[in-house]
Scaffold this active site. Sequence first.
Site, PDB file in Angstrom:
ATOM      1  N   ARG A   1       2.004   8.354   9.459  1.00 39.49           N
ATOM      2  CA  ARG A   1       2.638   7.751   8.284  1.00 39.49           C
ATOM      3  C   ARG A   1       1.588   7.691   7.187  1.00 39.49           C
ATOM      4  O   ARG A   1       0.475   7.215   7.404  1.00 39.49           O
ATOM      5  CB  ARG A   1       3.120   6.335   8.630  1.00 39.49           C
ATOM      6  CG  ARG A   1       3.408   5.431   7.435  1.00 39.49           C
ATOM      7  CD  ARG A   1       4.768   5.679   6.832  1.00 39.49           C
ATOM      8  NE  ARG A   1       4.965   4.918   5.594  1.00 39.49           N
ATOM      9  CZ  ARG A   1       5.794   5.300   4.617  1.00 39.49           C
ATOM     10  NH1 ARG A   1       6.485   6.411   4.719  1.00 39.49           N
ATOM     11  NH2 ARG A   1       5.937   4.574   3.537  1.00 39.49           N
TER      12      ARG A   1
ATOM     13  N   ARG B   1       3.447   2.383  -7.085  1.00 38.23           N
ATOM     14  CA  ARG B   1       3.296   3.804  -7.456  1.00 38.23           C
ATOM     15  C   ARG B   1       2.082   4.003  -8.353  1.00 38.23           C
ATOM     16  O   ARG B   1       2.111   4.764  -9.322  1.00 38.23           O
ATOM     17  CB  ARG B   1       4.532   4.323  -8.176  1.00 38.23           C
ATOM     18  CG  ARG B   1       5.739   4.275  -7.295  1.00 38.23           C
ATOM     19  CD  ARG B   1       6.826   5.157  -7.819  1.00 38.23           C
ATOM     20  NE  ARG B   1       8.092   4.636  -7.359  1.00 38.23           N
ATOM     21  CZ  ARG B   1       9.129   4.356  -8.125  1.00 38.23           C
ATOM     22  NH1 ARG B   1       9.075   4.591  -9.412  1.00 38.23           N
ATOM     23  NH2 ARG B   1      10.209   3.869  -7.604  1.00 38.23           N
TER      24      ARG B   1
ATOM     25  N   ASP C   1       5.917   7.763 -11.774  1.00 33.67           N
ATOM     26  CA  ASP C   1       5.036   7.662 -10.623  1.00 33.67           C
ATOM     27  C   ASP C   1       3.634   8.107 -11.051  1.00 33.67           C
ATOM     28  O   ASP C   1       3.504   9.093 -11.759  1.00 33.67           O
ATOM     29  CB  ASP C   1       5.573   8.616  -9.528  1.00 33.67           C
ATOM     30  CG  ASP C   1       5.072   8.265  -8.148  1.00 33.67           C
ATOM     31  OD1 ASP C   1       3.850   8.091  -7.997  1.00 33.67           O
ATOM     32  OD2 ASP C   1       5.890   8.175  -7.225  1.00 33.67           O
TER      33      ASP C   1
ATOM     34  N   ARG D   1       0.996   8.147  -8.582  1.00 31.70           N
ATOM     35  CA  ARG D   1       0.213   8.139  -7.339  1.00 31.70           C
ATOM     36  C   ARG D   1      -0.551   9.424  -7.095  1.00 31.70           C
ATOM     37  O   ARG D   1      -1.502   9.457  -6.351  1.00 31.70           O
ATOM     38  CB  ARG D   1       1.138   7.868  -6.139  1.00 31.70           C
ATOM     39  CG  ARG D   1       1.508   6.423  -6.029  1.00 31.70           C
ATOM     40  CD  ARG D   1       2.479   6.211  -4.904  1.00 31.70           C
ATOM     41  NE  ARG D   1       3.773   6.804  -5.188  1.00 31.70           N
ATOM     42  CZ  ARG D   1       4.787   6.776  -4.343  1.00 31.70           C
ATOM     43  NH1 ARG D   1       4.652   6.234  -3.155  1.00 31.70           N
ATOM     44  NH2 ARG D   1       5.944   7.303  -4.671  1.00 31.70           N
TER      45      ARG D   1
END
Length: 433
Positions: free
Chosen positions: A257, A306, A344, A346
């Site tokens: 993950r 984000r 976003d 990120r």
Amino acid sequence: MVNFTLGYKNNRVRLGEKMASSGHIVLTSHSRPGSNHLSPIHWGAEDARTRGPIIGSVSNQSHRNVIGTHSGSYSVYRAISVAAGRLDPAHVPDLTNTSPVTNVGPHNQWFDPKKIVSFDPWGHLVVNEFKDHLKEGFDIRPTIAITQARLKLMEMQEAIAQRRLQPDGQVLLENGDVNVTKIAIDPVWHIPGLADRFEVDEHTFRRAIFEQMGGMYPELVTRSDLEVFLPPIGGITAYIFGNPDTLSDPDVRLACRVHDECNGSDVFGSDICTCRPYLTHGIEISVEMAQRGGNGLVVYNRKEGRALGEVTKFLVYNARKRQKGGDSAAKYFERTECVAGVQDARFQELMPDIFHWLGVTRIDRFASMSDMKHDSLVNQGIEIIERLDIPDELVPEDAHVEMEAKIASGYYTSKSPKAIEDLDSVVGRKIEE
Ligand SMILES: [Zn+2]
């Protein structure tokens, strides 16, 4: 404590004087004759000594070979500690007994200067690799630390109670505790590599950071000879379930993950998103894979909201819930863009670095629905065998708005996504409820 307080008050005067007596302010915007040739950095070199140490210490200006300083965003607190007289600016860390509990690398991926650009692959090996420099008095600091931990999570106890997981006494203990190896990584940017990853020219990249940070770090624009930057941002924590020595072994399966920080959900259980449920689902499949002789990996990136920050995130929550028609999946991304200017920030482009560092070339079970994370890993040559969406029963009621909006925008799902025109029907709780 008493001793510390007394010591601190006496020290405070002494350290304050020390700062004042250090004389003139040294500007770093231009190199001084004779400096910067002491320890050149050859990013991507095949051994640590050829690559050269990263020296971001501020205690000896002439030793420095980078822009910025250590500890990411916490460097500001270190500066305050010095200002407040609590930290001796000349303090050099005593690194006795701090070495990693397990070894990582070197892997072939370390020797391609374009594969790892956002941290120092040798960051955990400083004490061994730069022994001679340390003896000579260079202040070289680890940017990676590797330790062991035990996780106590309510969700693992639930998974045992519901018979999804069985304790094995090694990875998962009878009381639900989980054994892990955890790795903390501070950012170390190789500027040419980052510019390349974002497909912009290096000058544009340097100038944007300099200007958008309010003129911080003038060396970004005046010192093109300095290619490494220690940015004042959060880093990464990696949790490894199973045997870290076999992470790079292609015969050993890996569940994974990649999680971007969401403090509201991860820590406080806020129900507007699926972050904590997805994180604990990732831990559950990691434990399960480790129990079957594979490994699990959870990568936790400090990229709150984000990477737009929590203030922006909460402003967006209000805007979503107060808009005409209420919080709906149809307008989910639009509201973020209204407030932040982007949906976003990120930049998953940098995220695969840690996989290269760990020598991982394949993820067998990937607990993520994000198309951006998936595409970024695949673009960097990391194979993904199976993608897992979050089980329905783990999605909180109010989080369906986010979930459906993401699926409609291209997030992966094994189910059939809703049509755009049906998104209006997915609405969240009103602000006053
Ligand atoms: Zn969240």
